[in-house]
Design an enzyme around this catalytic site. Structure first.
Site, PDB file in Angstrom:
ATOM      1  CG  HIS A  33      37.842  25.601  41.455  1.00 35.64           C
ATOM      2  ND1 HIS A  33      39.205  25.682  41.549  1.00 35.64           N
ATOM      3  CD2 HIS A  33      37.362  26.322  42.492  1.00 35.64           C
ATOM      4  CE1 HIS A  33      39.530  26.414  42.608  1.00 35.64           C
ATOM      5  NE2 HIS A  33      38.433  26.818  43.194  1.00 35.64           N
ATOM      6  CG  ASP A  35      38.735  28.797  35.332  1.00 38.39           C
ATOM      7  OD1 ASP A  35      38.938  27.821  36.093  1.00 38.39           O
ATOM      8  OD2 ASP A  35      39.165  29.936  35.563  1.00 38.39           O
ATOM      9  CB  ALA A 123      36.619  42.949  47.582  1.00 38.48           C
ATOM     10  CG  LEU A 125      33.965  42.575  43.993  1.00 37.37           C
ATOM     11  CD1 LEU A 125      33.421  43.894  44.537  1.00 37.37           C
ATOM     12  CD2 LEU A 125      32.811  41.717  43.474  1.00 37.37           C
ATOM     13  CB  SER A 127      40.363  45.907  41.654  1.00 37.53           C
ATOM     14  OG  SER A 127      41.467  45.366  42.343  1.00 37.53           O
ATOM     15  CB  SER A 128      44.026  42.445  39.319  1.00 33.15           C
ATOM     16  OG  SER A 128      43.253  41.277  39.239  1.00 33.15           O
ATOM     17  CG  ASP A 172      39.504  37.292  37.283  1.00 35.55           C
ATOM     18  OD1 ASP A 172      38.526  36.546  37.487  1.00 35.55           O
ATOM     19  OD2 ASP A 172      40.495  37.332  38.040  1.00 35.55           O
ATOM     20  CE1 TYR A 221      42.282  29.156  45.544  1.00 37.18           C
ATOM     21  CE2 TYR A 221      42.802  29.962  43.363  1.00 37.18           C
ATOM     22  CZ  TYR A 221      42.112  30.084  44.533  1.00 37.18           C
ATOM     23  OH  TYR A 221      41.242  31.111  44.692  1.00 37.18           O
TER      24      TYR A 221
HETATM   25  P1  ADP Z   1      41.248  41.712  43.117  1.00 37.13           P
HETATM   26  O1  ADP Z   1      41.544  41.525  41.679  1.00 37.13           O
HETATM   27  O2  ADP Z   1      40.387  40.646  43.699  1.00 37.13           O
HETATM   28  O3  ADP Z   1      40.717  43.078  43.441  1.00 37.13           O
HETATM   29  P2  ADP Z   1      44.094  41.427  43.262  1.00 37.13           P
HETATM   30  O4  ADP Z   1      45.028  41.211  44.403  1.00 37.13           O
HETATM   31  O5  ADP Z   1      44.096  40.486  42.124  1.00 37.13           O
HETATM   32  O6  ADP Z   1      42.633  41.568  43.897  1.00 37.13           O
HETATM   33  O7  ADP Z   1      44.358  42.879  42.647  1.00 37.13           O
HETATM   34  C1  ADP Z   1      44.377  44.024  43.486  1.00 37.13           C
HETATM   35  C2  ADP Z   1      45.585  44.883  43.134  1.00 37.13           C
HETATM   36  O8  ADP Z   1      45.332  45.592  41.888  1.00 37.13           O
HETATM   37  C3  ADP Z   1      45.834  45.983  44.141  1.00 37.13           C
HETATM   38  O9  ADP Z   1      46.592  45.527  45.223  1.00 37.13           O
HETATM   39  C4  ADP Z   1      46.599  47.000  43.295  1.00 37.13           C
HETATM   40  O10 ADP Z   1      47.959  46.624  43.170  1.00 37.13           O
HETATM   41  C5  ADP Z   1      45.952  46.865  41.920  1.00 37.13           C
HETATM   42  N1  ADP Z   1      44.912  47.899  41.730  1.00 37.13           N
HETATM   43  C6  ADP Z   1      43.601  47.692  41.475  1.00 37.13           C
HETATM   44  N2  ADP Z   1      42.941  48.869  41.352  1.00 37.13           N
HETATM   45  C7  ADP Z   1      43.853  49.845  41.538  1.00 37.13           C
HETATM   46  C8  ADP Z   1      43.814  51.293  41.529  1.00 37.13           C
HETATM   47  N3  ADP Z   1      42.677  51.965  41.326  1.00 37.13           N
HETATM   48  N4  ADP Z   1      44.971  51.945  41.774  1.00 37.13           N
HETATM   49  C9  ADP Z   1      46.110  51.276  41.995  1.00 37.13           C
HETATM   50  N5  ADP Z   1      46.213  49.942  42.004  1.00 37.13           N
HETATM   51  C10 ADP Z   1      45.115  49.228  41.776  1.00 37.13           C
HETATM   52 MG    MG Z   2      42.616  39.911  40.813  1.00 36.94          MG
END
Ligand code: ADP
Ligand code: MG
Length: 381
Positions: A33, A35, A123, A125, A127-128, A172, A221
């Site tokens: 926190h 940033d 998770a 990590l 992924s978004s 991120d 938050y």
């Molecule tokens: P985090 O960023 O912690 O992983 P978020 O909720 O911010 O979690 O983002 C996850 C979302 O990003 C998923 O629910 C999906 O909508 C999208 N996403 C990430 N990777 C993929 C992928 N390989 N294919 C489709 N959607 C994805």
């Molecule tokens: Mg995310």
């Protein structure tokens, strides 16, 4: 991964992709926190990420597919309507398309698009950010544009803030964009300015994801953000980065108890990030670990964004000898813990911690060893 992606693309669209990009997930290494208070944060890009393949279409249609979702989402390139339900994952690449003109960049018209990932979603990590940056790279390559990494990072953050609607900070996308194998990314959030710090050899990171999330996390938050801003105002500064641990401690009786604790966490955490950077440069992993655990204790006692689950994992991890330090990673109120360990920490030790957790909380946490990796980049097809 690349072969699997090309095969999936061919199976879905009946032809080969023209452009491929990959962007990594990230861990928040230290700087909890800090940033939005203008401070610094250290993160690491990891060796898992999202891969995106693309081939242009002449008919103006945009077709999206992912290894994580059934079917193909076909949209016309005339508009950019936000998607709902099962198709809502497409908002990530759509958000990037919507962001490009904001940064005076051209937008590709029709294309076939396939996303594939070896990064768990949701998770902690990020992924978004990974899917945003990999999407940005293929869209820009399709239109023969080569913007700076800063611009790519800004496009991804804009997509997430304004199209997806998640008010994330710069961590991120910044770490996914500026990551470097065997390095951490240091972000001075005021610029923002990005730099890298070498991670000494022999350092390993493990993630323990509890899959827990506080029901009121958004409100919590917002409350923490408000308390930080109130403390800054009372201290006569715009952002807490301009205060010091000494000035905050001296204001203990001027500030209300909650803003005092939040401010104390933030200014001391900013100082821990600096100390961790210096200890990393000196190759002193024992000191880095001590700072990571101190960061967790501060989250626990002062910022109050830890949970019984996260505390349990940290307590067990730091009692395991090859662990140098452990802390909650990300926003808190549930989520994941990271541990910095020597190479002597392996599956046996990780399983012992997970088993103790299961005995107490009735669920097995996801255990994920992660190594550092390079930032977002195009990949030769
Ligand atoms: P985090 O960023 O912690 O992983 P978020 O909720 O911010 O979690 O983002 C996850 C979302 O990003 C998923 O629910 C999906 O909508 C999208 N996403 C990430 N990777 C993929 C992928 N390989 N294919 C489709 N959607 C994805
Ligand atoms: Mg995310």
């Amino acid at each position: 991964m690349k072969t699997a992606l090309v095969n999936a693309f061919r199976a879905t669209f009946g032809r080969a992709p023209e452009i491929i990009a990959r962007a990594p997930g990230r861990i928040e290494f230290i700087g909890n926190h800090t940033d939005y208070n203008g401070g610094t944060v250290l993160g690491a890009a990891i060796d898992r990420g999202v891969w995106v393949a693309l081939a242009k279409r002449a008919d103006g249609q945009r077709r999206f597919a992912s290894d994580q979702r059934e079917g193909v989402v076909a949209l016309s390139s005339d508009g950019l309507a936000r998607q709902a339900g099962a198709q809502s994952w497409v908002n990530y690449p759509l958000g990037v398309l919507a962001a490009l003109p904001v940064f005076s960049l051209r937008v590709p018209a029709g294309f076939d698009y396939f996303a594939m990932s070896d990064l768990p979603t949701g998770a902690g990590l990020s992924s978004s950010a990974a899917i945003e940056l990999a999407s940005g790279l293929v869209f820009l390559a399709a239109t023969h544009q080569t913007p700076s990494r800063e611009t790519l990072v800004n496009v991804g953050q804009y997509a997430e803030n304004h199209f997806v609607g998640v008010p994330c900070g710069i961590l991120d996308q910044g770490v996914s964009g500026f990551g470097r194998r065997d390095h951490l990314v240091q972000i001075d959030c005021r610029g923002p300015r990005f730099s890298t710090v070498p991670l000494p050899a022999g350092a390993h990171c493990w993630i323990f994801n509890t899959h827990t999330k506080h029901a009121l996390v958004d409100g919590l938050y917002a409350a923490r953000h408000g308390e930080c801003m109130l403390a800054a105002k009372t201290l006569g500064v715009v952002l807490l980065v301009e205060a010091t641990p000494a000035t905050v401690l001296a204001a203990e009786h001027t500030l209300a108890p909650a803003p005092f604790k939040r401010a104390r966490h933030v200014v001391e955490e900013i100082s821990r990030v600096e100390q961790a950077g210096a200890a990393l440069r000196a190759g002193d992993l024992a000191t880095v670990g001590t700072l990571l655990t101190a960061s967790h204790r501060s989250s626990q006692a002062l910022f109050e964004n830890s949970t019984a689950e996260l505390d349990f994992l940290v307590d067990h991890l730091v009692a395991t000898p090859p662990v140098w330090g452990a802390r909650l990673t990300g926003g808190g109120f549930g989520g994941a813990v990271m541990a910095l360990t020597s190479g002597d920490f392996g599956d046996t030790q990780a399983k012992a911690v997970a088993a103790a957790y299961e005995k107490k909380f009735g669920a097995w946490p996801d255990v994920l060893p992660v190594e550092t990796g390079d930032g977002a980049a195009l990949v030769a097809v």
